[in-house]
Design a protein around this motif. Structure first.
Motif, short mmCIF file in Angstrom:
data_model
loop_
_atom_site.label_atom_id
_atom_site.label_comp_id
_atom_site.label_asym_id
_atom_site.label_seq_id
_atom_site.Cartn_x
_atom_site.Cartn_y
_atom_site.Cartn_z
N ALA A 250 28.85 40.23 40.34
CA ALA A 250 30.05 39.83 41.07
C ALA A 250 30.85 38.79 40.29
O ALA A 250 32.09 38.79 40.32
N VAL A 251 30.14 37.89 39.56
CA VAL A 251 30.85 36.82 38.85
C VAL A 251 31.74 37.40 37.75
O VAL A 251 32.89 36.99 37.57
N CYS A 252 31.22 38.40 37.01
CA CYS A 252 32.05 38.98 35.93
C CYS A 252 32.83 40.19 36.45
O CYS A 252 33.43 40.93 35.69
N LYS A 253 32.85 40.35 37.74
CA LYS A 253 33.54 41.46 38.41
C LYS A 253 33.10 42.81 37.80
O LYS A 253 33.92 43.69 37.57
N TYR A 254 31.85 42.91 37.49
CA TYR A 254 31.24 44.14 36.98
C TYR A 254 31.83 44.61 35.65
O TYR A 254 31.76 45.78 35.31
N THR A 255 32.40 43.63 34.90
CA THR A 255 32.91 43.98 33.56
C THR A 255 31.88 43.62 32.49
O THR A 255 31.94 44.12 31.37
N GLY A 256 30.96 42.69 32.84
CA GLY A 256 30.00 42.22 31.84
C GLY A 256 30.55 41.11 30.96
O GLY A 256 29.83 40.57 30.12
N TRP A 257 31.82 40.75 31.15
CA TRP A 257 32.46 39.74 30.28
C TRP A 257 33.11 38.62 31.09
O TRP A 257 33.61 38.85 32.18
N LEU A 258 33.09 37.42 30.53
CA LEU A 258 33.79 36.29 31.15
C LEU A 258 34.80 35.74 30.15
O LEU A 258 34.47 35.46 28.99
N GLU A 259 36.03 35.58 30.63
CA GLU A 259 37.06 35.04 29.74
C GLU A 259 36.82 33.54 29.57
O GLU A 259 36.63 32.82 30.56
N ILE A 260 36.79 33.04 28.34
CA ILE A 260 36.54 31.59 28.16
C ILE A 260 37.72 30.81 27.57
O ILE A 260 37.80 29.61 27.74
N GLU B 243 36.88 23.01 33.96
CA GLU B 243 36.43 23.25 35.35
C GLU B 243 35.90 24.68 35.48
O GLU B 243 34.87 24.92 36.10
N ARG B 244 36.61 25.61 34.86
CA ARG B 244 36.17 27.01 34.91
C ARG B 244 34.81 27.18 34.25
O ARG B 244 33.92 27.85 34.77
N ILE B 245 34.64 26.49 33.12
CA ILE B 245 33.35 26.55 32.42
C ILE B 245 32.24 26.00 33.32
O ILE B 245 31.16 26.58 33.45
N THR B 246 32.53 24.85 33.97
CA THR B 246 31.52 24.23 34.85
C THR B 246 31.21 25.13 36.03
O THR B 246 30.06 25.25 36.45
N MET B 247 32.25 25.80 36.55
CA MET B 247 32.04 26.69 37.69
C MET B 247 31.11 27.83 37.30
O MET B 247 30.19 28.17 38.05
N LEU B 248 31.34 28.38 36.12
CA LEU B 248 30.49 29.49 35.66
C LEU B 248 29.06 29.01 35.44
O LEU B 248 28.10 29.65 35.86
N LYS B 249 28.94 27.86 34.77
CA LYS B 249 27.59 27.39 34.43
C LYS B 249 26.79 26.96 35.65
O LYS B 249 25.58 27.09 35.70
#
Ligand code: DAH
Length: 343
Positions: free
Chosen positions: A275-285, A316-322
Protein backbone atom coordinates in the motif's frame (compact mmCIF):
# COMPACT_ATOMS: atom_id res chain seq x y z
CA UNK A 1 27.37 31.54 96.30
CA UNK A 2 25.25 33.52 98.67
CA UNK A 3 21.55 33.30 98.97
CA UNK A 4 20.94 36.51 97.00
CA UNK A 5 22.94 35.33 94.00
CA UNK A 6 21.28 31.93 94.05
CA UNK A 7 17.87 33.53 93.95
CA UNK A 8 18.88 35.80 91.13
CA UNK A 9 20.25 32.81 89.23
CA UNK A 10 17.06 30.77 89.63
CA UNK A 11 14.91 33.70 88.65
CA UNK A 12 17.05 34.45 85.59
CA UNK A 13 17.07 30.84 84.40
CA UNK A 14 13.31 30.57 84.84
CA UNK A 15 12.83 33.79 82.89
CA UNK A 16 15.08 32.47 80.13
CA UNK A 17 13.05 29.28 79.82
CA UNK A 18 9.89 31.37 79.60
CA UNK A 19 11.26 33.60 76.80
CA UNK A 20 9.66 32.00 73.76
CA UNK A 21 10.60 34.35 70.93
CA UNK A 22 13.38 36.64 69.81
CA UNK A 23 11.82 39.75 71.35
CA UNK A 24 11.33 38.15 74.76
CA UNK A 25 14.86 36.85 74.61
CA UNK A 26 16.24 40.30 73.89
CA UNK A 27 14.24 41.76 76.79
CA UNK A 28 15.69 39.10 79.06
CA UNK A 29 19.24 39.87 77.87
CA UNK A 30 18.81 43.56 78.59
CA UNK A 31 17.30 42.85 81.98
CA UNK A 32 20.09 40.56 83.19
CA UNK A 33 23.15 40.95 81.01
CA UNK A 34 22.67 44.41 79.50
CA UNK A 35 24.86 47.39 80.45
CA UNK A 36 22.54 48.22 83.31
CA UNK A 37 21.32 44.67 83.81
CA UNK A 38 20.99 43.00 87.18
CA UNK A 39 23.99 40.71 86.76
CA UNK A 40 26.16 43.50 85.40
CA UNK A 41 25.23 45.61 88.39
CA UNK A 42 26.42 42.91 90.80
CA UNK A 43 30.01 43.83 89.91
CA UNK A 44 29.29 47.52 90.28
CA UNK A 45 27.93 46.96 93.76
CA UNK A 46 30.99 45.08 94.98
CA UNK A 47 31.97 48.13 97.01
CA UNK A 48 29.06 47.53 99.35
CA UNK A 49 30.23 44.02 100.14
CA UNK A 50 32.37 43.61 103.28
CA UNK A 51 36.03 43.66 102.39
CA UNK A 52 36.87 40.03 103.27
CA UNK A 53 33.94 38.69 101.27
CA UNK A 54 34.77 40.60 98.09
CA UNK A 55 37.00 37.98 96.37
CA UNK A 56 34.44 35.21 96.86
CA UNK A 57 31.62 37.55 95.83
CA UNK A 58 33.47 38.69 92.74
CA UNK A 59 34.20 35.10 91.69
CA UNK A 60 30.62 34.04 92.24
CA UNK A 61 29.25 37.03 90.34
CA UNK A 62 31.60 36.35 87.42
CA UNK A 63 30.69 32.68 87.40
CA UNK A 64 27.02 33.59 87.36
CA UNK A 65 27.54 35.98 84.46
CA UNK A 66 29.35 33.24 82.53
CA UNK A 67 26.68 30.68 83.30
CA UNK A 68 23.85 32.98 82.24
CA UNK A 69 25.68 34.03 79.06
CA UNK A 70 26.08 30.37 78.10
CA UNK A 71 22.46 29.64 78.96
CA UNK A 72 21.38 32.63 76.85
CA UNK A 73 23.36 31.37 73.83
CA UNK A 74 21.91 27.88 74.22
CA UNK A 75 18.38 29.24 74.49
CA UNK A 76 18.86 31.40 71.43
CA UNK A 77 20.09 28.39 69.42
CA UNK A 78 17.16 26.31 70.64
CA UNK A 79 14.68 28.99 69.61
CA UNK A 80 16.17 29.21 66.11
CA UNK A 81 15.88 25.43 65.77
CA UNK A 82 12.33 25.51 67.07
CA UNK A 83 11.21 28.18 64.63
CA UNK A 84 12.92 26.39 61.74
CA UNK A 85 11.16 23.19 62.67
CA UNK A 86 7.86 25.06 62.93
CA UNK A 87 8.44 26.69 59.55
CA UNK A 88 9.20 23.35 57.92
CA UNK A 89 6.19 21.72 59.54
CA UNK A 90 4.01 24.58 58.31
CA UNK A 91 5.26 24.21 54.76
CA UNK A 92 4.60 20.52 54.95
CA UNK A 93 7.75 19.49 53.10
CA UNK A 94 8.14 15.78 52.99
CA UNK A 95 11.75 15.37 52.03
CA UNK A 96 11.25 11.67 51.48
CA UNK A 97 8.92 12.27 48.52
CA UNK A 98 10.53 11.52 45.15
CA UNK A 99 11.57 14.69 43.29
CA UNK A 100 9.89 16.09 40.21
CA UNK A 101 12.10 15.52 37.23
CA UNK A 102 12.42 18.42 34.80
CA UNK A 103 10.92 17.43 31.48
CA UNK A 104 13.66 16.99 28.93
CA UNK A 105 13.08 18.14 25.39
CA UNK A 106 14.10 15.97 22.46
CA UNK A 107 15.26 16.57 18.93
CA UNK A 108 12.27 17.01 16.61
CA UNK A 109 11.85 14.07 14.19
CA UNK A 110 12.37 16.38 11.20
CA UNK A 111 15.61 17.64 12.71
CA UNK A 112 16.74 14.11 13.44
CA UNK A 113 16.34 13.28 9.77
CA UNK A 114 17.97 16.56 8.72
CA UNK A 115 20.99 15.73 10.87
CA UNK A 116 21.17 12.23 9.45
CA UNK A 117 21.06 13.61 5.91
CA UNK A 118 23.73 16.22 6.70
CA UNK A 119 25.97 13.51 8.22
CA UNK A 120 25.65 11.33 5.13
CA UNK A 121 26.45 14.15 2.71
CA UNK A 122 29.34 15.24 4.93
CA UNK A 123 30.98 11.88 4.21
CA UNK A 124 30.91 12.92 0.53
CA UNK A 125 32.34 16.38 1.16
CA UNK A 126 29.12 18.40 1.15
CA UNK A 127 28.99 21.33 3.56
CA UNK A 128 25.81 22.85 4.96
CA UNK A 129 24.84 26.21 3.52
CA UNK A 130 21.84 28.02 4.94
CA UNK A 131 19.83 30.54 3.06
CA UNK A 132 16.90 32.77 3.91
CA UNK A 133 13.21 31.79 4.30
CA UNK A 134 11.81 35.09 3.04
CA UNK A 135 12.77 35.35 -0.59
CA UNK A 136 12.24 37.49 -3.60
CA UNK A 137 10.29 36.40 -6.64
CA UNK A 138 13.55 36.93 -8.52
CA UNK A 139 15.48 34.28 -6.56
CA UNK A 140 12.61 31.86 -6.03
CA UNK A 141 11.57 31.85 -9.69
CA UNK A 142 13.23 34.18 -12.19
CA UNK A 143 16.88 33.28 -11.61
CA UNK A 144 15.83 29.63 -11.59
CA UNK A 145 14.73 30.01 -15.20
CA UNK A 146 11.09 30.82 -14.53
CA UNK A 147 10.38 34.35 -15.75
CA UNK A 148 7.07 36.00 -14.78
CA UNK A 149 4.20 34.17 -16.40
CA UNK A 150 6.15 30.94 -16.84
CA UNK A 151 3.66 28.08 -16.62
CA UNK A 152 5.97 26.02 -14.37
CA UNK A 153 5.32 28.50 -11.57
CA UNK A 154 2.00 26.73 -11.16
CA UNK A 155 3.85 23.84 -9.52
CA UNK A 156 4.47 26.04 -6.48
CA UNK A 157 1.52 27.67 -4.74
CA UNK A 158 3.11 30.73 -3.26
CA UNK A 159 2.59 32.83 -0.16
CA UNK A 160 2.98 36.48 -1.10
CA UNK A 161 3.76 39.26 1.35
CA UNK A 162 2.34 42.78 1.23
CA UNK A 163 5.69 43.93 -0.15
CA UNK A 164 5.62 43.44 -3.93
CA UNK A 165 8.17 40.88 -5.09
CA UNK A 166 8.78 39.49 -1.59
CA UNK A 167 7.50 35.98 -0.95
CA UNK A 168 8.02 33.00 1.34
CA UNK A 169 10.31 30.58 -0.46
CA UNK A 170 8.39 27.68 -1.95
CA UNK A 171 11.50 25.49 -2.17
CA UNK A 172 15.14 25.59 -1.12
CA UNK A 173 16.30 25.93 -4.75
CA UNK A 174 16.80 29.76 -4.55
CA UNK A 175 19.62 28.92 -2.12
CA UNK A 176 21.51 27.54 -5.15
CA UNK A 177 21.79 31.06 -6.56
CA UNK A 178 22.83 32.51 -3.19
CA UNK A 179 25.47 29.80 -2.76
CA UNK A 180 26.87 30.34 -6.27
CA UNK A 181 27.01 34.11 -5.80
CA UNK A 182 28.63 33.87 -2.40
CA UNK A 183 31.02 30.94 -2.93
CA UNK A 184 31.82 31.47 -6.62
CA UNK A 185 32.49 32.36 -9.28
CA UNK A 186 35.17 30.11 -10.71
CA UNK A 187 35.32 27.90 -7.66
CA UNK A 188 33.93 24.41 -7.23
CA UNK A 189 30.97 24.07 -4.86
CA UNK A 190 29.63 21.12 -2.90
CA UNK A 191 26.83 22.10 -0.51
CA UNK A 192 23.53 20.93 0.87
CA UNK A 193 20.92 23.52 1.80
CA UNK A 194 18.46 22.42 4.47
CA UNK A 195 15.58 24.70 5.35
CA UNK A 196 11.89 25.35 5.76
CA UNK A 197 9.68 25.97 2.74
CA UNK A 198 6.17 27.41 2.55
CA UNK A 199 3.33 26.74 0.18
CA UNK A 200 -0.22 27.97 -0.05
CA UNK A 201 -1.55 24.44 0.12
CA UNK A 202 -4.82 22.86 0.97
CA UNK A 203 -3.54 21.14 4.11
CA UNK A 204 -4.12 17.38 4.07
CA UNK A 205 -2.52 14.16 5.25
CA UNK A 206 -0.05 14.45 2.37
CA UNK A 207 0.49 18.23 2.13
CA UNK A 208 1.44 20.83 4.72
CA UNK A 209 1.87 24.53 4.19
CA UNK A 210 5.26 24.43 5.84
CA UNK A 211 7.80 21.65 5.53
CA UNK A 212 11.52 21.11 5.16
CA UNK A 213 13.56 20.48 2.09
CA UNK A 214 17.18 19.61 1.61
CA UNK A 215 18.66 20.96 -1.57
CA UNK A 216 22.00 19.78 -2.92
CA UNK A 217 24.34 21.55 -5.29
CA UNK A 218 27.67 20.44 -6.74
CA UNK A 219 29.55 22.51 -9.28
CA UNK A 220 32.86 21.73 -10.90
CA UNK A 221 34.70 21.68 -14.20
CA UNK A 222 33.78 18.14 -15.14
CA UNK A 223 30.68 17.29 -13.15
CA UNK A 224 28.46 14.87 -15.04
CA UNK A 225 25.22 12.98 -14.67
CA UNK A 226 27.30 9.98 -13.56
CA UNK A 227 28.43 11.98 -10.51
CA UNK A 228 24.83 12.83 -9.72
CA UNK A 229 23.82 9.18 -9.92
CA UNK A 230 26.79 8.04 -7.84
CA UNK A 231 26.03 10.54 -5.08
CA UNK A 232 22.34 9.67 -4.95
CA UNK A 233 22.98 5.91 -4.93
CA UNK A 234 25.51 6.33 -2.12
CA UNK A 235 23.10 8.56 -0.20
CA UNK A 236 20.18 6.12 -0.55
CA UNK A 237 22.33 3.19 0.56
CA UNK A 238 23.52 5.05 3.63
CA UNK A 239 20.06 6.31 4.55
CA UNK A 240 17.88 3.32 3.74
CA UNK A 241 20.40 0.50 4.17
CA UNK A 242 22.95 -1.15 1.90
CA UNK A 243 21.86 -2.89 -1.30
CA UNK A 244 19.07 -0.48 -2.27
CA UNK A 245 18.01 -0.37 -5.88
CA UNK A 246 17.71 3.05 -7.48
CA UNK A 247 15.69 4.09 -10.50
CA UNK A 248 15.98 7.39 -12.37
CA UNK A 249 12.94 8.59 -14.31
CA UNK A 250 12.87 11.42 -16.83
CA UNK A 251 11.18 14.48 -15.42
CA UNK A 252 11.09 18.20 -15.86
CA UNK A 253 12.24 21.09 -13.70
CA UNK A 254 12.94 24.47 -15.29
CA UNK A 255 16.24 24.82 -13.39
CA UNK A 256 17.78 21.50 -14.46
CA UNK A 257 18.46 19.96 -17.86
CA UNK A 258 18.15 17.05 -18.06
CA UNK A 259 15.89 16.53 -15.06
CA UNK A 260 15.11 13.30 -13.25
CA UNK A 261 13.18 11.95 -10.34
CA UNK A 262 14.93 9.28 -8.29
CA UNK A 263 13.05 6.31 -6.84
CA UNK A 264 14.30 3.76 -4.34
CA UNK A 265 12.88 0.23 -4.17
CA UNK A 266 10.16 0.23 -1.56
CA UNK A 267 11.71 0.01 1.90
CA UNK A 268 8.63 -1.74 3.25
CA UNK A 269 7.92 -4.47 0.74
CA UNK A 270 11.35 -4.57 -0.91
CA UNK A 271 9.79 -3.99 -4.32
CA UNK A 272 7.09 -6.65 -4.39
CA UNK A 273 4.32 -4.08 -4.02
CA UNK A 274 2.35 -2.79 -1.01
CA UNK A 275 0.00 0.00 0.00
CA UNK A 276 2.85 2.41 0.83
CA UNK A 277 4.40 2.17 -2.66
CA UNK A 278 0.92 1.93 -4.17
CA UNK A 279 1.86 -1.49 -5.58
CA UNK A 280 4.55 -0.01 -7.82
CA UNK A 281 7.47 -1.35 -5.77
CA UNK A 282 9.12 2.10 -5.90
CA UNK A 283 9.21 5.18 -3.67
CA UNK A 284 10.07 8.58 -5.06
CA UNK A 285 12.84 10.16 -2.94
CA UNK A 286 13.91 13.30 -4.76
CA UNK A 287 13.95 15.52 -7.82
CA UNK A 288 17.32 16.16 -9.40
CA UNK A 289 19.17 17.05 -12.56
CA UNK A 290 22.08 18.85 -14.19
CA UNK A 291 22.01 22.55 -13.36
CA UNK A 292 20.53 24.43 -16.31
CA UNK A 293 23.08 26.62 -18.17
CA UNK A 294 20.88 29.67 -17.59
CA UNK A 295 20.89 29.00 -13.83
CA UNK A 296 24.68 28.59 -13.84
CA UNK A 297 24.99 31.90 -15.67
CA UNK A 298 22.58 33.57 -13.21
CA UNK A 299 24.82 32.37 -10.40
CA UNK A 300 27.90 33.86 -12.07
CA UNK A 301 29.31 30.66 -13.62
CA UNK A 302 30.24 30.25 -17.28
CA UNK A 303 28.37 27.13 -18.49
CA UNK A 304 31.03 26.61 -21.17
CA UNK A 305 33.55 25.84 -18.43
CA UNK A 306 31.48 24.76 -15.45
CA UNK A 307 28.77 22.20 -14.93
CA UNK A 308 26.89 20.94 -11.92
CA UNK A 309 24.13 18.82 -10.54
CA UNK A 310 21.38 19.64 -8.07
CA UNK A 311 18.75 17.76 -6.16
CA UNK A 312 15.94 18.43 -3.73
CA UNK A 313 14.19 16.18 -1.23
CA UNK A 314 11.71 16.36 1.64
CA UNK A 315 12.90 15.09 5.03
CA UNK A 316 9.34 14.84 6.39
CA UNK A 317 8.48 12.46 3.57
CA UNK A 318 11.61 10.44 4.28
CA UNK A 319 10.72 10.27 7.99
CA UNK A 320 7.15 9.25 7.15
CA UNK A 321 8.40 6.38 5.01
CA UNK A 322 10.99 5.24 7.51
CA UNK A 323 8.75 5.44 10.58
CA UNK A 324 5.42 4.54 9.04
CA UNK A 325 3.76 7.92 9.70
CA UNK A 326 0.53 8.28 7.80
CA UNK A 327 -0.14 12.00 8.17
CA UNK A 328 2.31 14.87 7.56
CA UNK A 329 0.29 17.18 9.85
CA UNK A 330 1.74 15.42 12.91
CA UNK A 331 5.09 17.12 12.31
CA UNK A 332 3.91 20.61 13.16
CA UNK A 333 0.93 19.76 15.36
CA UNK A 334 3.06 20.01 18.52
CA UNK A 335 1.38 16.95 20.00
CA UNK A 336 3.73 15.52 22.62
CA UNK A 337 2.23 12.06 22.20
CA UNK A 338 3.65 12.09 18.68
CA UNK A 339 6.91 13.88 19.41
CA UNK A 340 7.82 11.74 22.43
CA UNK A 341 7.94 8.67 20.24
CA UNK A 342 11.08 10.11 18.71
CA UNK A 343 12.67 10.80 22.14
N1 DAH B 1 12.75 22.50 -5.98
C1 DAH B 1 12.06 21.30 -6.37
C2 DAH B 1 10.71 21.24 -5.69
O1 DAH B 1 10.49 21.94 -4.75
C3 DAH B 1 12.85 20.07 -6.03
C4 DAH B 1 14.07 19.96 -6.88
C5 DAH B 1 14.00 19.25 -8.05
C6 DAH B 1 15.25 20.57 -6.53
C7 DAH B 1 15.11 19.15 -8.87
C8 DAH B 1 16.37 20.45 -7.33
C9 DAH B 1 16.28 19.73 -8.51
O2 DAH B 1 17.53 21.00 -7.03
O3 DAH B 1 17.39 19.62 -9.30
O4 DAH B 1 9.86 20.51 -6.10
Amino acid sequence: MNEELRKLRDQALAGLQAASDADALEEWRIEYLGRKGTVTNLMRNIGQVPFEERPAYGQAANALKGELTDAFDARQQALVQESLAAEMAAEGVDVTLPGRRPQLGGVHPSNQTLREIADIFATMGFQVYTSRDVETDEYNFELLNMPPGHPARDMWDTFYTTTPGVIMRTHTSPGQIHAMKELGPNKPIRVILPGMCYRYEQVSARAEMMFHQVEGLAIGRNVTMADLKGVIVEFANQLYGAGRKLRFRCSHFPFTEPSVEADVDCILCGGTGCAVCKYTGWLEIMGAGMVHPTVLRNGGYDPAEWSGFAFGMGPERITMLKSGISDIRYFFGNDLRFLEQFG
